[in-house]
Scaffold this active site. Structure first.
Site, short mmCIF file in Angstrom:
data_model
loop_
_atom_site.label_atom_id
_atom_site.label_comp_id
_atom_site.label_asym_id
_atom_site.label_seq_id
_atom_site.Cartn_x
_atom_site.Cartn_y
_atom_site.Cartn_z
N ASP A 74 45.66 38.83 43.27
CA ASP A 74 44.51 40.13 43.06
C ASP A 74 43.42 40.10 42.67
O ASP A 74 42.19 38.87 43.37
CB ASP A 74 44.66 40.62 40.75
CG ASP A 74 44.16 39.05 40.06
OD1 ASP A 74 44.54 37.79 40.93
OD2 ASP A 74 43.91 39.33 39.29
N ASP A 111 37.66 37.04 46.86
CA ASP A 111 38.12 36.33 45.50
C ASP A 111 39.44 37.46 45.47
O ASP A 111 39.15 38.32 44.36
CB ASP A 111 36.76 36.72 44.58
CG ASP A 111 37.08 35.88 43.33
OD1 ASP A 111 38.13 34.99 43.08
OD2 ASP A 111 36.37 36.25 42.58
N GLU A 141 45.44 36.99 38.33
CA GLU A 141 43.92 35.69 37.54
C GLU A 141 42.66 36.27 36.83
O GLU A 141 41.92 35.61 35.70
CB GLU A 141 43.55 34.81 38.87
CG GLU A 141 42.98 34.17 38.25
CD GLU A 141 41.40 33.97 38.36
OE1 GLU A 141 40.36 33.26 38.47
OE2 GLU A 141 40.72 35.26 38.59
N GLU A 142 42.62 37.83 37.53
CA GLU A 142 40.93 38.12 37.38
C GLU A 142 40.86 38.50 35.37
O GLU A 142 40.30 38.68 35.32
CB GLU A 142 40.64 39.39 37.75
CG GLU A 142 41.07 38.39 39.14
CD GLU A 142 39.76 38.06 39.73
OE1 GLU A 142 38.56 37.73 38.61
OE2 GLU A 142 39.14 37.36 40.76
N ASP A 165 39.72 29.02 45.27
CA ASP A 165 39.28 29.76 45.04
C ASP A 165 37.18 29.69 44.51
O ASP A 165 36.49 30.63 43.68
CB ASP A 165 39.64 30.21 43.68
CG ASP A 165 39.25 31.61 42.51
OD1 ASP A 165 38.47 32.51 43.05
OD2 ASP A 165 39.88 31.69 41.71
N HIS A 450 33.07 40.15 42.65
CA HIS A 450 32.86 41.79 41.36
C HIS A 450 32.07 42.27 41.61
O HIS A 450 31.98 42.96 40.54
CB HIS A 450 32.60 40.39 40.68
CG HIS A 450 34.41 39.75 40.25
ND1 HIS A 450 34.65 38.66 38.78
CD2 HIS A 450 34.81 38.72 40.46
CE1 HIS A 450 35.05 38.13 38.06
NE2 HIS A 450 35.78 38.26 40.41
#
Length: 474
Positions: A74, A111, A141-142, A165, A450
């Site tokens: 994700d 990411d 994960e996020e 990561d 992000h």
């Protein structure tokens, strides 16, 4: 450009053509399964859509220990306010700018899509000699590490895991913070508006945002807090108003970049309110001149609101913690405990606030959560805390650290930096699931994850490729 890098970017482009917003990973999970089958690799998938692919060892490497490559499917889906991009169907539009790979108007998804691309490229490359590989690709994960949390205890067989990561080439991460989210609700029912004859839409934007773990120490502006401070300034000047809506932020692990409020006012106060807001914004700009030079305020006149709410939520927002709470006493320059006031949203009869807390010391994580609980109770609201995820305690004597460090020195003639980070990584959860697993996190250089400013350093992909290929061959 090196052909190996070109191949990785080609795979990454394909990955970025598939929607993979957190909790919407079915399409990318399906693609990974089909890719594995098309290459005759063993593949299994669990009920949560996590995928585990086993790549057979190269000839002569069958007796060597299995290596696990791990990354998450994700991505954080952020875009500029003017963008019409639909993350549920539109591909990420990538372009090269010098040494950097960027996306138009959206986050790039390096990411952690680049982890998938690197692992797939290595598995496909017949020139790379390697032991048996397990490619572990997790979901969500996020927004909660859901995939890692729900891994089966006996799924992965390898005892050495490389998480791809991290976001600085030349840095080996061997520990990370734990975390826990808080979902807050404050009752605020709509009532008839008998007093105010017009309204204003007030928006704060143009902020740089960023990752709430990686960037929290930079003290970047948080649009939710800035907008609240602006609105409170109206009250401090003795002018009455009511709220209709208050919304801002997009994800628990992103520092909010834009926020919007719709407020009911009297038309006779419009000029004064605009003067107050613009004057306050000018002062706030000076606070964030380095981190957020493009801060902007938009004030739009609207029509009378038939229904309004009280503005008690503004007091709650200003009372809640945000930013760095404690720095580490053991590791200089490392944040120990922090809090991110991430998302504010307006529901039918309440305001909702999503917060994210991190700490490498779990008792401190409890402390900050207890503080939030106390503040919410004083405001007569309710709060629910997620189960969270554990910190990953560093092991400076692990075999995998020594082996990768030696490889790095042999290739680049310099030592890598060894660090523990404040951001959360799945290694903490995976380590708890698989006791004795040796783990390390590496990755090419990514800036501003992000956020729509996210960019991937292309030459660093080649450096990570060289490191992984050398390590697999020893």
């Amino acid at each position: 450009m090196d052909k190996k890098i070109e191949k990785v970017l080609e795979i990454f482009k394909k990955i970025n053509s598939i929607p993979r917003k957190s909790k919407n990973e079915e399409a990318i999970s399906n693609w990974l399964v089909e890719w594995a089958k098309s290459n005759s690799f063993k593949v299994v998938r669990d009920d949560f859509l996590d995928v585990l692919i086993t790549v057979p060892a190269s000839k002569g490497y069958e007796d060597r220990p299995t290596i696990v490559f791990q990354g998450h499917m994700d991505m954080v889906c952020e875009k500029i306010p003017e963008s019409n991009h639909d993350f549920s169907k539109d591909p990420i539009e990538m372009y090269i700018d010098g040494d950097w790979l960027k996306a138009r108007e959206t986050s790039l998804g390096a990411d952690n899509g680049i982890a998938l691309a690197l692992a797939i490229a290595i598995a496909e490359d017949k020139d790379v000699k390697h032991p048996e590989l397990e490619l572990l690709f997790t979901v969500d994960e996020e927004t909660g590490l859901t995939g890692a949390v729900n891994l089966k205890a006996n799924w992965v067989q390898g005892k050495k895991l490389i998480n791809i990561d991290s976001e600085d080439e030349g840095v080996f991460t061997i520990g990370c913070a734990g975390g826990r989210d808080a979902k807050i609700e404050l009752s605020s029912p709509l009532v008839e508006n008998y007093k105010y004859d017009t309204s204003l839409i007030v928006e704060v934007g143009g902020l740089s945002g960023g990752h709430s773990g990686v960037d929290i120490h930079l003290e970047k502006a948080n649009s939710n807090i800035l907008l609240t401070r602006l609105l409170k300034e109206i009250s401090y000047k003795g002018i009455g108003f009511k709220l209709a809506e208050l919304n801002g932020g997009s994800a628990h692990n992103a520092i909010s970049r834009s926020s919007r409020a719709h407020i009911a006012i009297n038309s006779c106060d419009i000029v004064t309110i605009k003067e107050i807001l613009n004057s306050k914004l000018k002062l706030m700009k000076s606070e964030f001149i380095v981190t957020d030079p493009n801060m902007k305020l938009s004030i739009t006149e609207s029509t009378k609101l038939e229904k309004v709410r009280d503005k008690k939520v503004l007091d709650l927002i200003l009372a809640l913690p945000h930013g760095v709470m404690y720095n580490s006493s053991q590791m200089e320059g490392i944040v120990e405990t922090s809090c991110n006031l991430a998302v504010i949203s307006t529901a039918e009869n309440c305001f909702k606030i999503l917060m994210s807390q991190r700490s490498s010391v779990m008792s401190r994580l409890d402390e900050i959560c207890n503080k939030i609980d106390s503040v919410v109770k004083l405001s007569s609201g309710g709060v629910e805390f997620g189960g969270g995820y554990p910190a990953w305690q560093p092991d400076f004597k692990s075999t995998i650290l020594k082996e990768l460090k030696d490889c790095y020195i042999n290739i680049f003639n310099k030592e890598p930096k060894i660090e523990v980070i404040h951001a959360g990584l799945e290694c903490g959860v995976i380590g708890a699931k698989y006791p004795g697993m040796e783990m390390i996190s590496i990755g090419p250089t990514i800036k501003h994850p992000h956020s729509p400013d996210e960019k991937l350093h292309i030459p660093s992909i080649g450096d990570i490729w060289l490191l992984l290929v050398r390590y697999l061959s020893i």
